[in-house]
Design an enzyme around this catalytic site. Structure first.
Site, PDB file in Angstrom:
ATOM      1  CE  LYS A 166     -18.302   7.872 -12.340  1.00  0.00           C
ATOM      2  NZ  LYS A 166     -18.515   9.289 -12.685  1.00  0.00           N
ATOM      3  CB  SER A 206     -11.219   6.464 -13.165  1.00  0.00           C
ATOM      4  OG  SER A 206     -11.415   6.042 -14.502  1.00  0.00           O
ATOM      5  CD  GLU A 218     -26.238  10.823 -12.649  1.00  0.00           C
ATOM      6  OE1 GLU A 218     -27.018  11.086 -11.734  1.00  0.00           O
ATOM      7  OE2 GLU A 218     -24.991  10.882 -12.521  1.00  0.00           O
TER       8      GLU A 218
END
Ligand SMILES: Cc1ncc(COP(=O)(O)O)c(C=O)c1O
Lengths: 261, 393
Positions: free
Chosen positions: B88, B375, B110
């Site tokens: 991210k 990830s 969010e």
């Protein structure tokens, strides 16, 4: 009755339009008819009937809660048309459907307009369908002679305003604030300036919505607009009073007080 | 063919289905992004911080033990080793510099698992932005460590109590905030979802995953992989891995969705069992009932617990460039345990879905060369797994 006719009549009478929003299915599926008829008796000029959507991006807490509630009661597009057919003959004022795109898309644009037509509903507002995405929808709406009502907001550029008014039908929904639905204080000077600007370029009536919750605001806004749309305040009133005896009478009085002509 | 086209379409998917108030700011964003991409300072800043701050390039690790157990040749793209512990941060860095470039004052975001929220809180404190993060109340509970991290970093975490109180509801609230504060606030969306230009922008910022992987695997194996495997929530780590391999048509893409309690029960498998529709700004596959109402999703992995998916994945499905499969909660936890035990790497539950699928893949084609996007790391998920496995300390 079509919006065009209504606005013509109001103009002759030198009156401004008072439009109220209520979601279908709130607080009960079978109460929508009585609520609409009561609003009509109170003197509203048109009703925006909301078809609830699970994810109402542009709505504040009051309408979110009401539409979720309606969904829990089983509100959906099929049921909307079914219920509406029970009282549409008694409605003498224009009805405008208000919803988000997906419920209508899944029902099928053509089918949806066909149903609207058969029940004499001649206008629709879709919240999450800006001009860029509207072409297939506007094309189909024209075929059925249904007014697609467009939004203009404080952030809409002059260039965009010009494009939007080209396609505008029924009335233009001017969003009073950058934000979501719900009671607010409003800045009249800004509003009046924007609306005067738009009026220079179009004959289509302009009504102001979002945030309006009392008769004083209605009075002030009507000095420069062709009408107002009141949603959350009426929804809030319904939520707080629907269990009371004489609820419909109370709703009528309350609505009259906001209209206060 | 340019993908997306000027209107933000990937074939029939994508677009900008948003209230009129947001039209102006999406346009502003689109123009600013196009300018920033050509601006040397912007590009240098992003690249510098990706390297010196986030820790790129990440390793492409040959997972020999796992490979042996499964009968595949597996490489793990170690996005879990990045600062803040997930992919991210790639997107958060790119977009926060864009916010700065645009002269915005405040960041809104969010978050589901809290990984995006942590990444946003991190880059906001780095660049001195005020930062408000919406998080479903349910996720606040199940990812409390990340809530605490965001708070330490100076972000304001706002629990969302509407709907199922998870990612989709947090997304709605972030949009509502943005509609209200469009002029000075920047909405830093965390996946390849939402209205154009977000799916494109987030993909571009995540594409570094595949770009590095391609060079690394060619160096290590002297050939391209047979498969790329990544979990799909909104789809950003998967699209980040896939994008640079798009024209390598012999490399097969597999996106792993969350089957949650099962495909006949609550799940998050929008591409596997959903239908196209318009939700949160784009036309894409979504979980919906026959009346077009969005269904509640479920996954044990909070970052996958979302009833929609990025429009480019819908496009990949349509043109059959990628295959989308699903792995349920139980298989994901098995993947979580397997990677921990064989390689000493604790994956995020989201990434554990990709690991969980490898057993199936091995049945299909033994010994194939596979790059898996790891990830994120699993620290945030220890409580969830402990409860799931009923482990007493
Ligand atoms: C570690 C990790 N992987 C994957 C995801 C899913 O997002 P996406 O599909 O956009 O990569 C998340 C989301 O929170 C995450 O934290």
């Amino acid at each position: 009755m079509r919006l065009e006719e209504k606005f013509k009549k109001l103009k002759q009478e030198k009156k401004k339009a008072f439009i109220s929003y209520v979601p279908f299915g709130f607080p009960e599926i079978n109460m929508t008819g009585d609520i609409c008829l009561t609003l009509q008796e109170a003197g509203v000029d048109a009703i925006e009937l909301g078809i609830p959507f699970s994810d109402p991006l542009a709505d504040g807490p009051i309408i979110q809660k009401a539409t979720n509630w309606a969904l829990d009661k089983g509100a959906n597009v099929d049921l909307f048309f079914e219920e509406f057919s029970k009282f549409n003959k008694k409605l003498k004022i224009p009805i405008v459907i208000m919803s988000y795109y997906n419920p209508i898309l899944q029902f099928g644009l053509k089918n949806f307009f066909k149903q609207m037509k058969s029940l004499d509903i001649s206008a629709i507002i879709i919240v999450d369908l800006p001009l860029e995405e509207s072409q297939p929808y506007i094309k189909e709406a024209r075929k059925w002679n249904i007014d697609n009502i467009s939004f203009i907001t404080p952030t809409t550029s002059r260039l965009r305003v010009k494009k939007i008014i080209k396609y505008a039908r029924g009335f233009i929904y001017y969003v009073s604030v950058t934000g979501i639905t719900g009671p607010r204080d409003l800045s009249y000077s800004q509003l009046s300036k924007h609306i005067k600007n738009i009026k220079q370029n179009t004959e289509v009536p302009i009504c102001v919505g979002f945030g309006i919750h009392n008769s004083n605001q209605v009075y002030r806004i009507n000095k420069f607009s062709d009408g107002v749309i009141v949603g959350s305040e009426i929804v809030r009133f319904i939520e707080n009073n629907y269990c009371e005896k004489n609820f419909l009478n109370k709703l009528k009085t309350h609505t009259k007080n906001i209209i206060s002509r | 063919m340019k993908i997306p086209n000027d209107k933000g379409y990937y074939g029939e998917f994508g677009g900008k289905f948003i209230p009129e108030t947001l039209s102006a700011c999406l346009e502003e964003l689109e123009i600013a992004y196009a300018k920033a991409k050509k601006n040397k300072n912007f590009v240098n800043d992003v690249n510098f911080y990706l390297k010196e701050y986030a820790g790129r390039p990440t390793l492409l690790y040959s997972a020999k033990n796992l490979s042996k157990v499964l009968g595949l040749n597996i490489y793990l793209k170690r996005e879990d080793l990045l600062h803040t512990g997930a992919h991210k941060i790639n997107n958060a860095l790119g977009q926060v510099f864009l916010a700065k470039f645009m002269g915005k004052k405040r960041i809104i975001a969010e978050t589901g698992a809290g990984q995006h929220g942590v990444a946003v809180a991190t880059v906001s404190s780095l660049l001195g932005f005020k930062c408000d993060i919406y998080m479903g109340a349910e996720d606040v509970k199940r990812q409390s460590m990340n809530v605490f991290r965001m708070k330490i970093l100076g972000a304001n975490v706002i629990p969302v109590v509407t709907g199922a109180k998870t990612l989709k509801d947090a997304c709605n609230e972030a949009f509502r905030d943005w509609v209200t504060n469009v002029r000075d606030s920047y909405y830093l969306l965390g996946s390849v979802v939402g209205p154009h230009p977000y799916p494109m922008m987030v993909r571009d910022f995540q594409a570094v995953i595949g770009k590095e992987s391609r060079t690394q695997i060619l160096k290590k194996e002297k050939k391209l992989p047979d498969y790329l495997v990544a979990c799909v929530g909104g789809g950003s780590n998967a699209m980040g891995l896939f994008h640079f391999f798009f024209n390598d048509t012999r490399v097969k893409f597999i996106g792993v969705e969350a089957a949650g309690f099962g495909l006949n029960s609550l799940n998050s498998a929008s591409l596997s069992i959903g239908k196209p529709g318009v939700f949160q700004g784009a036309n894409s596959y979504i979980l919906q009932d026959k009346y077009g109402q969005i269904k509640n999703a479920h996954s044990i992995a909070p970052g996958l617990d979302y009833p929609g998916v990025g429009p480019e994945h819908s496009f990949y499905k349509k043109i059959k460039r990628a295959q989308y499969v699903s792995v349920n909660d139980k298989q994901a936890v098995a993947g979580f345990n397997l990677l921990s035990k064989t390689e000493g790497i604790i994956p995020a539950l989201e990434s554990a879905h990709a690991i969980g699928y490898l057993k199936e893949l091995a049945k299909k084609q033994k010994n194939s060369l596979v790059v898996v996007c790891l990830s994120g790391r699993g620290d945030k998920d220890l409580d969830i797994v402990r409860n799931y496995n009923g482990i007493k300390l």
